[in-house]
Design a protein around this motif. Structure first.
Motif, PDB file in Angstrom:
ATOM      1  N   TRP A 124      -2.861   6.098  -0.235  1.00 16.33           N
ATOM      2  CA  TRP A 124      -3.922   6.394   0.726  1.00 16.33           C
ATOM      3  C   TRP A 124      -4.558   7.753   0.453  1.00 16.33           C
ATOM      4  O   TRP A 124      -5.773   7.919   0.602  1.00 16.33           O
TER       5      TRP A 124
ATOM      6  N   LEU B 256      -6.796   7.235  -2.399  1.00 15.69           N
ATOM      7  CA  LEU B 256      -7.984   6.486  -1.998  1.00 15.69           C
ATOM      8  C   LEU B 256      -9.035   7.395  -1.376  1.00 15.69           C
ATOM      9  O   LEU B 256     -10.232   7.271  -1.671  1.00 15.69           O
TER      10      LEU B 256
ATOM     11  N   THR C  54      -4.075  -1.239  -1.479  1.00 16.68           N
ATOM     12  CA  THR C  54      -4.618  -0.214  -0.584  1.00 16.68           C
ATOM     13  C   THR C  54      -6.116  -0.391  -0.403  1.00 16.68           C
ATOM     14  O   THR C  54      -6.642  -0.289   0.720  1.00 16.68           O
TER      15      THR C  54
ATOM     16  N   THR D 290       0.821  -1.219   0.000  1.00 13.26           N
ATOM     17  CA  THR D 290       0.000   0.000   0.000  1.00 13.26           C
ATOM     18  C   THR D 290       0.853   1.266   0.000  1.00 13.26           C
ATOM     19  O   THR D 290       0.354   2.343  -0.337  1.00 13.26           O
TER      20      THR D 290
ATOM     21  N   THR E  96      -6.666  -3.468   1.761  1.00 15.03           N
ATOM     22  CA  THR E  96      -6.329  -3.203   3.156  1.00 15.03           C
ATOM     23  C   THR E  96      -7.402  -2.364   3.831  1.00 15.03           C
ATOM     24  O   THR E  96      -7.772  -2.616   4.992  1.00 15.03           O
ATOM     25  N   ALA E  97      -7.924  -1.371   3.129  1.00 18.18           N
ATOM     26  CA  ALA E  97      -9.012  -0.559   3.682  1.00 18.18           C
ATOM     27  C   ALA E  97     -10.238  -1.423   3.966  1.00 18.18           C
ATOM     28  O   ALA E  97     -10.897  -1.274   5.004  1.00 18.18           O
TER      29      ALA E  97
END
Length: 320
Positions: A73, A76, A290, A55, A293-294
């Motif tokens: 991030w 995102l 990413t 990420t 993972t979120a």
């Protein structure tokens, strides 16, 4: 005197237990955990750590990952497609958690308390198996069948509408942004409904039938018995079903992949499919990691909230 008291007093010694395995100790049982811990490390922990590392990189799967810090991030948080996918996840939660849990609770109570008593347990078991049938169908097979039913040109649904004189309602159900997501939601309700029915009917087996009989003698109707007895006794199973179905709704992938591919546009895209498309279609592995993972963070947070809520509710009931 003291000697006689000491003799008369029963000797209290700690019981001696022999190990089932000669020469073994409690520490030796850690050996049996090694295979499981090894598999967890190889299959879950190492890929999870690697995914988190990606990420913070720009990686297309060919050259070595390039460290870019928090750029993924930041992207995102400003990605409208990502937020649209989470909005669609809320719709999936409604379709896979709220409606199946409420409807499944009512149907399970009716099968157990009404149909089982009036028509026998065999009919109730048959209906339970009928509701559960979509759960055991492979996702691809179910998608092929649903795709055939909702096909715009010669699909079964449009053919039926035309046959009964409602040809004006014919529609491209999965190809229109207005109807694609509601169509997927209806499909997921059909697929998910059998799971809570089976769990709730199994939970109702431990309810004392005398409670229903006493409530019925006191003049309580079916809904009053359902609210006062059924819901209160099987509340732990309701928490379990709600938690597992919520996690499944947040991770839903197969129906979206096989039926709509996230389209048309972003009307049916969900985080799991969005991460897949970034991984394998756009080859933006770092950004796909990413998104994944979120999604993992959201699923873990939901699980923690459910566990805390259930623990507090159980403590309140114990205090009563």
């Amino acid at each position: 005197m003291a000697t006689s008291l000491a003799i008369d007093e029963p000797v209290r010694r700690k019981p001696q237990y022999r190990s089932l395995i000669p020469g073994s100790s409690s520490k030796g049982f850690w050996v049996y955990l090694v295979p499981g811990l090894t598999l967890i490390t190889l299959i879950i922990l190492i890929p999870l750590v690697w995914n988190i590392y990606l990420t913070f990189t720009q990686y297309r799967g060919i050259k070595p990952p390039e460290w870019i810090g928090l750029d993924n991030w930041e992207k995102l948080l400003g990605d409208s497609t990502f937020w649209a996918s989470f909005g669609n996840s809320i719709a999936m939660v409604v379709a896979m958690v709220v409606v199946p849990t409420l409807l499944g609770l009512v149907l399970a109570a009716m099968l157990f308390d009404l149909i089982g008593k009036k028509f026998g347990g065999k009919l109730a078991s048959f209906l339970r198996a009928t509701y559960y049938l979509p759960q055991i169908l492979p996702a691809v097979i179910a998608a092929i069948v649903i795709g055939w039913i909702l096909r715009p040109q010669n699909g079964a649904l449009n053919q039926v509408l035309e046959a009964i004189g409602l040809g004006s309602l014919q529609h491209n159900w999965l190809g229109s942004p207005d109807t694609a997501l509601p169509s997927i939601m209806i499909i997921m309700i059909w697929v998910q409904l059998g799971y809570p029915i089976v769990i709730f009917m199994a939970a109702l087996q431990r309810v004392d039938p005398e409670l229903y009989e006493a409530a019925e003698l006191d003049g309580a109707n079916w809904f009053q018995r359902f609210r006062a007895i059924t819901v209160s006794i099987i509340r732990p199973e309701i928490f379990v079903v709600t938690l597992t179905c919520t996690i499944a709704a947040l991770k839903v992938f197969g129906p979206i992949y096989t039926l709509t591919g996230g389209g048309p546009g972003t009307s049916t895209i969900v985080p799991a499919y969005y991460a897949y498309s970034e991984f394998f279609q756009s080859q933006q592995v770092g950004y796909g990691a990413t998104i994944a993972t979120a999604l993992t963070i959201v699923v873990a947070a939901v699980a923690v909230v459910f566990v805390i809520a259930q623990t507090r509710l159980e403590r309140k009931e114990e205090e009563r």
